[in-house]
Scaffold this motif. Structure first.
Motif, PDB file in Angstrom:
ATOM      1  N   PRO A 218      -0.089  -1.136   0.073  1.00 17.89           N
ATOM      2  CA  PRO A 218      -0.010   0.080  -0.479  1.00 17.89           C
ATOM      3  C   PRO A 218       0.761   1.552   0.365  1.00 17.89           C
ATOM      4  O   PRO A 218       1.977   1.468   0.331  1.00 17.89           O
ATOM      5  CB  PRO A 218      -0.897  -0.262   1.312  1.00 17.89           C
ATOM      6  N   TYR A 219       0.330   2.463  -0.868  1.00 14.18           N
ATOM      7  CA  TYR A 219       0.869   3.805  -0.698  1.00 14.18           C
ATOM      8  C   TYR A 219       0.443   4.086  -0.653  1.00 14.18           C
ATOM      9  O   TYR A 219      -0.775   5.097  -1.097  1.00 14.18           O
ATOM     10  CB  TYR A 219       1.727   3.871  -2.126  1.00 14.18           C
ATOM     11  N   LEU A 220       0.336   4.675   1.155  1.00 15.81           N
ATOM     12  CA  LEU A 220      -0.410   5.972   1.166  1.00 15.81           C
ATOM     13  C   LEU A 220      -0.347   7.473   1.703  1.00 15.81           C
ATOM     14  O   LEU A 220       0.707   7.642   1.882  1.00 15.81           O
ATOM     15  CB  LEU A 220      -1.158   5.136   3.168  1.00 15.81           C
ATOM     16  N   LEU A 221      -1.934   8.171   1.376  1.00 21.81           N
ATOM     17  CA  LEU A 221      -1.638   9.885   1.602  1.00 21.81           C
ATOM     18  C   LEU A 221      -1.256  10.234   2.929  1.00 21.81           C
ATOM     19  O   LEU A 221      -3.098   9.862   3.403  1.00 21.81           O
ATOM     20  CB  LEU A 221      -1.948  10.202   0.066  1.00 21.81           C
ATOM     21  N   ASP A 222      -0.243  10.829   3.705  1.00 24.40           N
ATOM     22  CA  ASP A 222      -0.808  11.812   4.744  1.00 24.40           C
ATOM     23  C   ASP A 222      -1.410  12.886   4.441  1.00 24.40           C
ATOM     24  O   ASP A 222      -0.481  13.394   4.910  1.00 24.40           O
ATOM     25  CB  ASP A 222       0.755  11.513   5.584  1.00 24.40           C
ATOM     26  N   GLU A 223      -2.507  12.435   3.705  1.00 24.06           N
ATOM     27  CA  GLU A 223      -3.403  14.439   3.443  1.00 24.06           C
ATOM     28  C   GLU A 223      -3.158  15.601   4.485  1.00 24.06           C
ATOM     29  O   GLU A 223      -2.830  16.577   3.622  1.00 24.06           O
ATOM     30  CB  GLU A 223      -4.870  14.313   2.605  1.00 24.06           C
ATOM     31  N   GLU A 224      -3.182  15.338   5.794  1.00 22.86           N
ATOM     32  CA  GLU A 224      -3.907  16.238   6.457  1.00 22.86           C
ATOM     33  C   GLU A 224      -2.452  16.023   7.453  1.00 22.86           C
ATOM     34  O   GLU A 224      -1.637  17.655   8.069  1.00 22.86           O
ATOM     35  CB  GLU A 224      -4.588  15.745   7.551  1.00 22.86           C
ATOM     36  N   GLN A 225      -0.903  15.119   6.897  1.00 22.31           N
ATOM     37  CA  GLN A 225       0.080  15.412   7.786  1.00 22.31           C
ATOM     38  C   GLN A 225       0.425  15.480   9.718  1.00 22.31           C
ATOM     39  O   GLN A 225       0.658  16.402   9.751  1.00 22.31           O
ATOM     40  CB  GLN A 225       0.740  16.873   7.330  1.00 22.31           C
ATOM     41  N   ASN A 226      -0.881  14.577  10.201  1.00 20.68           N
ATOM     42  CA  ASN A 226      -1.404  14.341  11.202  1.00 20.68           C
ATOM     43  C   ASN A 226      -0.012  12.903  11.353  1.00 20.68           C
ATOM     44  O   ASN A 226       0.092  13.157  12.449  1.00 20.68           O
ATOM     45  CB  ASN A 226      -2.367  13.839  11.271  1.00 20.68           C
TER      46      ASN A 226
END
Length: 205
Positions: free
Chosen positions: A124-132
């Motif tokens: 899986p290649y996940l996006l830490d969109e909120e940078q949390n």
């Protein structure tokens, strides 16, 4: 009037110090032996992924990486190899892209999808969109690795740092830090070298 100004100034100083201290605490991130919180992040297939989804996992190779950093690109094949070697043994790679995509549009979700398809990523290649998520871990570079062991207490941090000792040339690697850590855990042994310096690009905020 002067008393009011002094009072307001004192309050602002306290707020600033509190914010600075909190920020430093957040940026410090996990240490060896800490229990890592679970997360819920969007994968390149648009599905949400958490560590709890991996019921049979013995642990995880959490990898903060991206498309645009030359160091991350040099390690892509080695990250893929780690997943191919260890996912079946209970230690899958979970890759997380931590950069601000306004700063690095080449790391946006559509570009992540393209890169994963080009390279044939099996993890899986996940996006830490909120940078949390990356601040909780204390990740500062791409790539930056955290090996977790699943225990009764939760997912315990067992190794933090680089993948190996040669980012430039995979054939010249002398010490495989992540492999050594996972191999030790699979044998029920203590990880020898628990922390190394992550070499890579700074995470863009």
């Amino acid at each position: 009037m002067k008393k009011s100004i002094i009072f307001v100034s004192a309050v602002l100083v306290v707020v600033f110090i509190s914010a600075f201290t909190l920020n430093n605490t957040t940026l410090k991130g996990y240490g060896i032996g800490d229990v890592a919180d679970d997360f819920l992040l969007k994968n390149i297939d648009e599905n949400m992924v958490s560590l709890a989804d991996y019921k049979d996992a013995k642990g995880f190779i959490i990898t903060f990486t991206c498309n645009t950093c030359p160091f991350a690109v040099m390690y892509e094949d080695r990250i893929q190899a780690l997943n191919e070697k260890y996912a079946s043994q209970g230690y899958p790679v979970i890759a997380i892209m931590p950069n601000n995509t306004d700063v690095k549009p080449g790391d946006a979700l559509p570009e992540m999808k393209k890169r994963a398809e080009e390279k044939g990523f099996t993890f899986p290649y996940l996006l830490d969109e909120e940078q949390n998520v990356y601040p909780k871990f204390g990740a500062t570079k791409t790539p930056h690795i955290f090996v977790l062991e699943k225990t009764k207490k939760g997912n315990v941090v067992k190794y933090i740092g680089a993948i190996d000792d040669n980012h430039k040339d995979a054939s010249a690697v002398k010490v495989k830090f992540v492999e050594n850590a996972v191999n030790a855990l699979l044998k029920g042994e203590e990880v020898g070298l628990k922390e190394t310096k992550a070499i890579g690009c700074s995470i863009k905020v």
